[in-house]
Design an enzyme around this catalytic site. Structure first.
Site, PDB file in Angstrom:
ATOM      1  N   HIS A  82       0.841  -1.199   0.000  1.00 49.34           N
ATOM      2  CA  HIS A  82       0.000   0.000   0.000  1.00 49.34           C
ATOM      3  C   HIS A  82       0.871   1.242   0.000  1.00 49.34           C
ATOM      4  O   HIS A  82       1.860   1.311   0.711  1.00 49.34           O
ATOM      5  CB  HIS A  82      -0.891   0.011   1.252  1.00 49.34           C
ATOM      6  CG  HIS A  82      -1.727   1.250   1.358  1.00 49.34           C
ATOM      7  ND1 HIS A  82      -2.869   1.435   0.603  1.00 49.34           N
ATOM      8  CD2 HIS A  82      -1.576   2.371   2.090  1.00 49.34           C
ATOM      9  CE1 HIS A  82      -3.386   2.616   0.883  1.00 49.34           C
ATOM     10  NE2 HIS A  82      -2.629   3.208   1.780  1.00 49.34           N
ATOM     11  N   ASP A 161     -15.145   2.672   8.588  1.00 49.75           N
ATOM     12  CA  ASP A 161     -14.128   3.634   8.150  1.00 49.75           C
ATOM     13  C   ASP A 161     -14.712   4.646   7.170  1.00 49.75           C
ATOM     14  O   ASP A 161     -14.427   5.837   7.246  1.00 49.75           O
ATOM     15  CB  ASP A 161     -12.928   2.917   7.523  1.00 49.75           C
ATOM     16  CG  ASP A 161     -11.957   3.915   6.904  1.00 49.75           C
ATOM     17  OD1 ASP A 161     -11.391   4.726   7.662  1.00 49.75           O
ATOM     18  OD2 ASP A 161     -11.802   3.925   5.675  1.00 49.75           O
ATOM     19  N   ARG A 168     -14.830  12.785   9.810  1.00 43.56           N
ATOM     20  CA  ARG A 168     -13.575  13.470  10.166  1.00 43.56           C
ATOM     21  C   ARG A 168     -13.271  14.594   9.190  1.00 43.56           C
ATOM     22  O   ARG A 168     -12.758  15.645   9.571  1.00 43.56           O
ATOM     23  CB  ARG A 168     -12.418  12.454  10.179  1.00 43.56           C
ATOM     24  CG  ARG A 168     -12.462  11.516  11.389  1.00 43.56           C
ATOM     25  CD  ARG A 168     -11.546  10.317  11.163  1.00 43.56           C
ATOM     26  NE  ARG A 168     -10.204  10.723  10.820  1.00 43.56           N
ATOM     27  CZ  ARG A 168      -9.380  10.044  10.017  1.00 43.56           C
ATOM     28  NH1 ARG A 168      -9.764   8.902   9.475  1.00 43.56           N
ATOM     29  NH2 ARG A 168      -8.175  10.495   9.762  1.00 43.56           N
ATOM     30  N   SER A 183      -7.423   3.910  10.017  1.00 42.73           N
ATOM     31  CA  SER A 183      -8.230   3.977   8.798  1.00 42.73           C
ATOM     32  C   SER A 183      -7.544   3.222   7.654  1.00 42.73           C
ATOM     33  O   SER A 183      -8.151   2.357   6.998  1.00 42.73           O
ATOM     34  CB  SER A 183      -8.447   5.453   8.427  1.00 42.73           C
ATOM     35  OG  SER A 183      -8.907   5.601   7.112  1.00 42.73           O
ATOM     36  N   LYS A 187      -8.514  -0.981   6.090  1.00 37.54           N
ATOM     37  CA  LYS A 187      -8.811  -1.347   4.700  1.00 37.54           C
ATOM     38  C   LYS A 187      -7.860  -2.440   4.199  1.00 37.54           C
ATOM     39  O   LYS A 187      -8.255  -3.358   3.491  1.00 37.54           O
ATOM     40  CB  LYS A 187      -8.725  -0.102   3.816  1.00 37.54           C
ATOM     41  CG  LYS A 187      -9.937   0.809   4.014  1.00 37.54           C
ATOM     42  CD  LYS A 187      -9.815   2.140   3.294  1.00 37.54           C
ATOM     43  CE  LYS A 187      -9.041   3.130   4.107  1.00 37.54           C
ATOM     44  NZ  LYS A 187      -9.429   4.535   3.918  1.00 37.54           N
TER      45      LYS A 187
HETATM   46  N1  URA Z   1      -6.213   7.971   3.974  1.00 36.75           N
HETATM   47  C1  URA Z   1      -7.078   7.131   4.577  1.00 36.75           C
HETATM   48  O1  URA Z   1      -7.454   6.111   4.015  1.00 36.75           O
HETATM   49  N2  URA Z   1      -7.525   7.445   5.792  1.00 36.75           N
HETATM   50  C2  URA Z   1      -7.160   8.560   6.454  1.00 36.75           C
HETATM   51  O2  URA Z   1      -7.597   8.774   7.562  1.00 36.75           O
HETATM   52  C3  URA Z   1      -6.249   9.424   5.816  1.00 36.75           C
HETATM   53  C4  URA Z   1      -5.787   9.101   4.572  1.00 36.75           C
END
Ligand code: URA
Ligand code: CA
Length: 433
Positions: A82, A161, A168, A183, A187
């Protein structure tokens, strides 16, 4: 249990239990806890931080809020990669076939997303016939057969998320290490890999502009991954200028092909070998990082890596002859050169401005509905530290529109040419494992 008590506890700087974190996340996902209470908790976390244990619970609660991809039917250690995102980041297109060519199974789920260019899935679709909408049975069969397949995101992954990130975004709580790290990791973990290699970018074109912040985020994600039982490694790499030369979709596919043949840009090659050797080591296809790197170098030299790319493309319905005939990729109608106005050395290329220039051409999506022009983008002819003479081309613009004045202006703003000696940024700042 009451949400108000959880908010109060975090507000006062105390550590939340697993049960309290799950209560908040599950209740919020189901709509039983309102936005105003969740925003208060996010703000309390922003100021009071979270311990490693709390971060792991938060991540797992988000993972368990939705579907989880099951890759257990695939043989071997599944390794995912990632990147926290940058401009012209062509690494996935290179790494997936490269690492698969030495035996590591790559079961990649990838998105389209919003950004300066499309996501990996969009880029791959610039190859005629390439299909990412394959069902999970076929996906698993392809990975077992060829060690590689890429599928578009489907299913309901980490709904907690999605909801929390959107909240947020409008409550000034994006910028929090525990919230960002959980977050991103939720994923990745929900996508099913056994081990994860993170490319955390830092610099003007990165989400984390300061090296210290990037290090903190990288450490936080590594701790969460390991804490959740997935072996995780992070590489902190430079994003003070775009990676490689190409910024665009088909242009980046061409750049990935060049790199897999050993003819690509030096920085992209080096970053792919750094990340790739960790993937191969975690995937148990080498006994050391050094041996993993040698295997990857050999795969490029011998042609095994580019052959794997062709197998991968053909298996998903694409035309593998783009490797020999890159002109079969979508091409723009016009090219323009942005020329240097003075002699000197390139001392700065503001990556964000280059990204915006590419998206002005139509290379990226501004909204979920917008359509990408796969042919357009930029090729950087000069990078930081290169000397230039007045009139030499800095950047080639590939456009389907004749009027590119706005794009030219962005590129001219992005470049600084100096008459002094220029210190190059290191490409790799740190590896955390
Ligand atoms: N990218 C994400 O997937 N989550 C965040 O909180 C910030 C950047
Ligand atoms: Ca690139």
């Amino acid at each position: 249990m009451r949400m108000i008590d959880i908010i109060e506890k975090k507000r006062d700087g105390l550590e939340l239990t697993k049960e309290e974190i799950y209560f908040a996340i599950n209740g919020y996902t189901k709509g039983e806890i309102p936005d105003y209470q969740m925003s208060a908790l996010a703000m309390a976390i922003y100021f009071q931080d979270m311990t490693t244990e709390e971060r792991v619970h938060l991540t797992k609660a988000m993972v368990e809020s939705g579907d989880q991809v099951d890759l257990s039917a695939i043989d071997g250690v599944k390794v995912d990669k990632h990147s926290t995102g940058g401009v012209g980041d062509t690494t996935t297109l290179v790494l997936a076939p490269l690492v698969a060519s030495v035996g590591v199974p790559i079961a990649k789920m990838s998105g389209r997303g919003l950004g300066h260019t499309g996501g990996t899935v969009d880029k791959l679709e610039s190859i005629q016939g390439f299909q990412v909408e394959i069902d999970s049975k076929e996906f698993i069969e392809l990975v077992n057969k060829n060690k590689i397949a890429v599928v578009g995101q489907s299913g309901n992954l980490t709904p907690a998320d999605k909801k929390l990130y959107a909240l947020r975004d409008v409550t000034a709580t994006v910028d929090s290490i525990p919230l960002i790290a959980s977050s991103i990791m939720s994923k990745k973990i929900a996508s099913g890999a056994d081990a994860i290699v993170l490319d955390v970018k830092t610099g003007s074109g990165a989400f984390m502009k300061e090296l210290e912040d990037a290090k903190e985020l990288a450490h936080a994600m590594v701790q969460i991954g390991n804490g959740a039982g997935r072996k995780t490694v992070a590489v902190i790499s430079d994003m003070n200028q775009p990676l490689g030369f190409a910024v665009g979709n088909a242009l980046e596919v061409k750049e990935a092909i060049d790199t897999l043949k050993g003819e690509g840009p030096e920085d992209l090659y080096e970053l792919c070998l750094t990340l790739g050797s960790r993937m191969v080591y975690l995937g148990k296809q080498a006994e050391s990082i050094e041996q993993a790197r040698e295997k990857l170098e050999e795969a490029i030299r011998s042609g095994k890596a580019i052959e794997k790319f062709k197998t991968f493309v053909a298996a998903q319905g694409g035309d593998p002859s783009v490797v020999e005939y890159p002109s079969k990729l979508p091409t723009a109608s016009y090219t323009f050169e942005v020329k240097a106005k003075e002699d000197g050395v390139v001392s700065q290329i503001i990556a964000d401005e280059i990204g915006i220039a590419a998206s002005l051409l139509g290379a990226g999506r501004l909204t979920k509905e917008s359509k990408i022009d796969l042919a357009v983008g930029l090729v950087l002819n000069k990078k930081i530290g290169d000397s230039v003479q007045k009139g030499e081309s800095l950047v080639t613009i590939h456009s389907n529109r004749e009027d590119v004045s706005e794009v030219v202006e962005k590129i001219e703003n992005a470049y600084t040419i100096s008459d002094q000696k220029v210190e190059k940024h290191p490409l790799i700042y740190e590896v955390i494992d």
